[in-house]
Every structure is written in structure tokens, then in C-alpha cells.
Design a protein around this motif. Structure first.
Motif, mmCIF file in Angstrom:
data_model
loop_
_atom_site.group_PDB
_atom_site.id
_atom_site.type_symbol
_atom_site.label_atom_id
_atom_site.label_comp_id
_atom_site.label_asym_id
_atom_site.label_seq_id
_atom_site.Cartn_x
_atom_site.Cartn_y
_atom_site.Cartn_z
ATOM 1 N N ARG A 141 55.542 103.291 34.066
ATOM 2 C CA ARG A 141 55.090 104.523 35.215
ATOM 3 C C ARG A 141 56.819 104.933 35.754
ATOM 4 O O ARG A 141 57.325 104.432 36.938
ATOM 5 C CB ARG A 141 54.660 104.201 36.538
ATOM 6 N N THR A 142 57.826 104.256 34.841
ATOM 7 C CA THR A 142 58.850 104.090 35.362
ATOM 8 C C THR A 142 59.831 105.656 34.768
ATOM 9 O O THR A 142 61.232 105.793 35.293
ATOM 10 C CB THR A 142 59.744 102.783 33.783
ATOM 11 N N PRO B 52 49.513 106.252 27.221
ATOM 12 C CA PRO B 52 50.842 104.363 27.607
ATOM 13 C C PRO B 52 49.520 103.513 27.273
ATOM 14 O O PRO B 52 50.339 102.626 27.024
ATOM 15 C CB PRO B 52 50.085 105.037 29.241
ATOM 16 N N LEU C 188 55.534 105.034 30.227
ATOM 17 C CA LEU C 188 54.424 105.255 30.440
ATOM 18 C C LEU C 188 53.024 104.349 31.379
ATOM 19 O O LEU C 188 52.781 104.944 32.730
ATOM 20 C CB LEU C 188 53.831 105.905 30.052
ATOM 21 N N ARG C 189 53.110 103.226 30.648
ATOM 22 C CA ARG C 189 52.330 102.172 31.503
ATOM 23 C C ARG C 189 52.982 101.991 32.327
ATOM 24 O O ARG C 189 51.708 101.114 33.488
ATOM 25 C CB ARG C 189 52.165 101.389 30.420
ATOM 26 N N VAL D 67 54.408 114.205 33.502
ATOM 27 C CA VAL D 67 54.245 113.173 33.537
ATOM 28 C C VAL D 67 55.595 112.021 34.644
ATOM 29 O O VAL D 67 55.714 111.192 35.559
ATOM 30 C CB VAL D 67 54.213 112.189 33.011
#
Length: 303
Positions: free
Chosen positions: A119-120, A201, A116-117, A301
Motif C-alpha cells: 500500500r505504498t 498484489p 499494491l501489496r 488504488v
């Protein structure tokens, strides 16, 4: 009549180059392979395998901490020729719940918060993998890692009991019952941990939130149960136990797996068979709800 030939525009250097790109002619492994790969990668990551030495320290340390008391009990049982193990198989995970909660708090954010952090997550979904595949692979990986953490000391106890020549049938029955108990615990704790970790995240926030939910809920439930017993409301003890993950597992194994309850109030303080059915439904409902919440979260997400 002469036809005027087109002239090149000054500065036009358009060229077509053949740089050797070729289409892929190999096998298309598809979603199943991608799902298995994500599961394997996440399971290895839960113990720091394939990552830096720093990432291995905490999960491996917690694994050792889970197994050392079991090894000590086995050594004492063999040396003193005890007639039974110092602790029942089904009680071991309840006693070591602090270590289990710490493991969930450290590894659930590691499993999902980094995706999440950085953005993968959309990159995963650009491959032949869907939201359900991602969620199930992550859930199964953390549950499997938790099962390994909780089942390993039980295996040590069982092997020690056989070395001490304790009753084979009784030890095998207790070992099998405890495996069912820790399997339910693994599913429940993994679901709760992943749902909390997937909200933020920030790994630090995820760790703190998981610890708070797992430990504060148990402390609050234990306190309320003790108050109920002191007030003579022993009938409320079992129902209060529905509001903490560890007491839910305790109630299920007390009602159906022959375990001795850790609820206050002495012998018979645990839930009855009828109340145990409610406990089982609550555990299964929380597992299903955790899966549903993760699906809803990753549909957003993953865009």
C-alpha cells in the motif's frame, strides 16, 4: 474592586519549545524530477540493480540466455565463413519468445505488485506526482528493460556479421528492421504484463497469470492455425494470428519489415499488406488499451 487573577489549572504543563525546525529553502524539483526518478528506479529494479543479490539472479540469467545463442551463431558464422547469418534478425525474438515471456512474467509483478501489496501507491501520490506520471514511468521502465533484453542479442548478431564481413547494407537494413520489431514487442508485452500484474498484489499470482496469457494464447493460436491449414482454410491463418501477442508482432514484421513468417502453411502464409494494417492497428490498440486500463486501476488504488 480587586480583579481576581487567573490561577493555573493543576497538572497543566503546557510549554512551547523551539526545537529548531526550519522551512525548506532549496529548489522545488517538481513532477518531472519525480517522474524521472520513478522511471530510473523501476528500470534499475527490472534487472535487480540496487536490490539484493537474489533479485539480480533471474533477470541477469535471462539476459545471458537471450545473448548466448546469438554469440554462438556469430562464432559459427565467423569460423565457417558463412555468406549469411543462420537466423534472420527479425526471427530471433520469435524464436526466443519463451525467454521473453518468462522475463515479463517475473518483472511485471515486481514492478507493481509490491506497491499494491504494501500500500505504498498513496505515498507516491502524496508527492508532486499524479496517476498518469506513475503509470507512464512504470510502463516506460518495463518497456525499456524489455527493449534492452531483446535488442542486446541483435546487436551481438550485427557486430558478428560485420566481423564476418557480410554485406554491410543488407545487415544494417535487417538490424534496423529488427529494432523496430522488438520496440513494438516491448511496448505490447510490457503493457499486457503490467495490466495483469496490477490486478493482484500477490506476486505469485501475477507471475502465473502473465505466463498463462502469453503462452496459452500462443499455443492456442498456433494450434488453430495448423488446423486451418490442414483443412485447406489458409485464408483464415492470418486472421487467427490476431489473437496472440507474439503472432501479432510476427504478422507486423512479415507485412512491413521484410521478415519471413513463422505461420504454418509455408511461404506466403503471413498476412498481406492490407491484413498487416489490421495487425498494426491491433498492436497500437492493445498498447493504448493497456495504458487506459492501468490509469483506471491506479485512480482507484491511489485514493
Amino acid at each position: 474592586m480587586a480583579v481576581e487573577q487567573p490561577t493555573a489549572t493543576p497538572g497543566d504543563q503546557t510549554r512551547i519549545h523551539n526545537i529548531g525546525y526550519r522551512g525548506y529553502d532549496g529548489p522545488r524539483l517538481g513532477r518531472a524530477y519525480a517522474r524521472r526518478s520513478l522511471y530510473s528506479q523501476s528500470l534499475r529494479g527490472a534487472y535487480g540493480l540496487g536490490r539484493s543479490l537474489k533479485s539480480k539472479v533471474l533477470p541477469m540469467l535471462l539476459f545471458v540466455v537471450m545473448c548466448v545463442p546469438a554469440a554462438v551463431m556469430v562464432a559459427v558464422a565467423v569460423a565457417t565463413k558463412m555468406k549469411d547469418l543462420p537466423v534472420d534478425y527479425t526471427r530471433y525474438a520469435i524464436i526466443m519468445q519463451g525467454v521473453i515471456s518468462l522475463y515479463v512474467a517475473s518483472q511485471a509483478p515486481q514492478s507493481v505488485s509490491r506497491d499494491l501489496r504494501f500500500r505504498t501507491v498513496p505515498l507516491y501520490f502524496s508527492r508532486p506526482i499524479e496517476t498518469a506520471d506513475y503509470v507512464r514511468a512504470k510502463y516506460a521502465a518495463l518497456a525499456s528493460a524489455l527493449f534492452a533484453l531483446t535488442a542486446a542479442p541483435l546487436l551481438v548478431l550485427y557486430a558478428g556479421a560485420l566481423l564476418a564481413k557480410l554485406d554491410f547494407a543488407a545487415q544494417t537494413e535487417g538490424f534496423a528492421q529488427s529494432l523496430v520489431s522488438v520496440a513494438l514487442l516491448s511496448l505490447l508485452f510490457a503493457g499486457i504484463g503490467l495490466v495483469i500484474a496490477a490486478v493482484t498484489p500477490r506476486r505469485g499470482f501475477g507471475i502465473a497469470a502473465v505466463i498463462a496469457v502469453l503462452t496459452i494464447s500462443y499455443g492456442a493460436v498456433s494450434t488453430l492455425q495448423a488446423i486451418a491449414v490442414s483443412q485447406g482454410s489458409t485464408g483464415a491463418v492470418a486472421w487467427i494470428g490476431l489473437f496472440s501477442p507474439i503472432t501479432l508482432i510476427d504478422g507486423v514484421q512479415t507485412a512491413f519489415l521484410g521478415a519471413t513468417s513463422s505461420f504454418p502453411g509455408g511461404t506466403g502464409a503471413g498476412p498481406s499488406r492490407a491484413e498487416g494494417v489490421v495487425y498494426v492497428l491491433a498492436v497500437l490498440g492493445l498498447v493504448a488499451a493497456s495504458h487506459g486500463l492501468l490509469m483506471r486501476r491506479y485512480k482507484k488504488v491511489g485514493l
